[in-house]
Design an enzyme around this catalytic site. Sequence first.
Site, PDB file in Angstrom:
ATOM      1  N   CYS B  79      -5.009   3.323   1.891  1.00  8.35           N
ATOM      2  CA  CYS B  79      -5.322   2.258   2.857  1.00  8.35           C
ATOM      3  C   CYS B  79      -5.136   0.867   2.248  1.00  8.35           C
ATOM      4  O   CYS B  79      -4.016   0.448   2.006  1.00  8.35           O
ATOM      5  CB  CYS B  79      -6.711   2.457   3.444  1.00  8.35           C
ATOM      6  SG  CYS B  79      -7.017   1.408   4.881  1.00  8.35           S
ATOM      7  N   HIS B 184      -6.121   7.380   5.727  1.00  9.58           N
ATOM      8  CA  HIS B 184      -7.196   7.844   4.842  1.00  9.58           C
ATOM      9  C   HIS B 184      -7.088   9.347   4.609  1.00  9.58           C
ATOM     10  O   HIS B 184      -7.467  10.135   5.467  1.00  9.58           O
ATOM     11  CB  HIS B 184      -8.553   7.505   5.467  1.00  9.58           C
ATOM     12  CG  HIS B 184      -8.872   6.061   5.402  1.00  9.58           C
ATOM     13  ND1 HIS B 184      -9.529   5.506   4.339  1.00  9.58           N
ATOM     14  CD2 HIS B 184      -8.585   5.050   6.237  1.00  9.58           C
ATOM     15  CE1 HIS B 184      -9.649   4.214   4.535  1.00  9.58           C
ATOM     16  NE2 HIS B 184      -9.083   3.902   5.677  1.00  9.58           N
ATOM     17  N   GLU B 186      -8.874  11.085   2.742  1.00 16.77           N
ATOM     18  CA  GLU B 186     -10.213  11.676   2.623  1.00 16.77           C
ATOM     19  C   GLU B 186     -10.884  11.869   3.985  1.00 16.77           C
ATOM     20  O   GLU B 186     -11.937  12.479   4.070  1.00 16.77           O
ATOM     21  CB  GLU B 186     -11.074  10.824   1.683  1.00 16.77           C
ATOM     22  CG  GLU B 186     -11.625   9.520   2.245  1.00 16.77           C
ATOM     23  CD  GLU B 186     -10.632   8.362   2.360  1.00 16.77           C
ATOM     24  OE1 GLU B 186      -9.417   8.580   2.190  1.00 16.77           O
ATOM     25  OE2 GLU B 186     -11.082   7.238   2.638  1.00 16.77           O
TER      26      GLU B 186
END
Lengths: 259, 206
Positions: B79, B184, B186
């Site tokens: 990001c 992202h 994650e």
Amino acid sequence: MLSKRIIACLDVRDGNLAKSIKFVDTKDIGDPVSKAREYYDDGLDELVFYDITASSDARNIMLDVVERVAEQVYIPFSVGGGIRTVEDANKLLWAGAEKINVNSAAVKRPELIAECAHAFGAQNTVLSMDILRVEISREFPSGYEVVINGGRTPMGVDALEWALKGEELGAGELVVNSIDADGTREGYEITLTRMIAEAVSIPVIASGGAGKPEHLLEVLTEGKADAALVASMVHYGDYTVSGLKQWLHEQGVKVRLRY
Amino acid sequence: MPVIVDYDAGNVRSVQRACQHVGMDAEISADPAVVAAADKLIFPGVGSAESAVDTLRDRGLDEAIRAFYATGKPLLGICLGLQIVLEHTEEGDQTCLGLVEGACERFEFADRSLKVPHIGWNELTITRPHPMLENIQSGDEFYFVHSYFAQPIDNNHVVGTTQYGDKTFCSVIARENLFATQFHLEKSGELGLKLLGAFKDWDATC
């Protein structure tokens, strides 16, 4: 192309999953962590947890729920309910929440939105609005009023004005929750959702009233919502997240199907 | 040991948890010496690039990340971590790390139904094969949250793009031992974890 999001809302009371009808008669319907995991495996795009625990000493239970969810669910999730300060929000973010949801405390003290946006970024600051339909008047030009405390306290604030103010103060997303529609399963408040979605330039999440797949289709097209919140319709097993997404896809709505 | 750069820009713990989930124990650190000496470096971040870069400089982490990149060991940007590897961002007119030539610009749309930030799940189109993307297909969706997008000058540094409205923007950058995603990893479900798992095994070849 950006997909429309399906977001499941989990109301948590004393660590248990609860579902209310018109914000009263809450009953416990299971473990929020295993529910979250189940939806994640079934292709859910995002989660929202609202802590509706009455007593403030039970807040640590919520932190524990957030930690446990964060260990097994790798999609964004936000947490709301009882956040009054940046410090409250910070604890939830540190425990693993992606975004924080402010509601009542922001109506009473709007600077809270700016404080959170400054501390965590606008994209992590969600303004959740509980809204009641009222007569159009000089006080409420949009015909909708903001209420707090789970819908029990009217605030004399026009809903559209509050949405614009929230955006200006730094909210990155808005949850538009209709108290009239909440828990009825009779469909989202399309007029309200569309009015706010067209007025602001940040994403709008429609909330309250989902009962059938057609309701999601309606709010994501006619209602101009960027995301639809679901609760009862999936919590009680009437519909599955993957089933809803598949159906929306067949109706021409862009949703995420590979997961 | 893999290290996650901590510069007060977002939830490093989410990244650490996801790393753990794919079997990569990573240490969170704000110490330039630890960052420069890592085996693998993860450079995440959300929020404002303007304040993020200031913090990096104040902590001497900008130099540490440059030094790490020069070692040729695997570097993953996520990001804001993708945006900051460029030379400049329009956000606060900030000078960035300059590992890749180019700059970041803000999304501007005439169509008001296109909301900014660009928040949600969107598709990746792979524009150039890369070892990190071996198990990912064009059309796979990932989770985005951003208002600015990267524009590398050299197209060879773009390995993936994403479309938002009428705008096709660079969503994955790769150059030598650097691999960076605008989305992202994650928070992108199992596909995001798969990509993170690929980073665990990546030997920095491209």
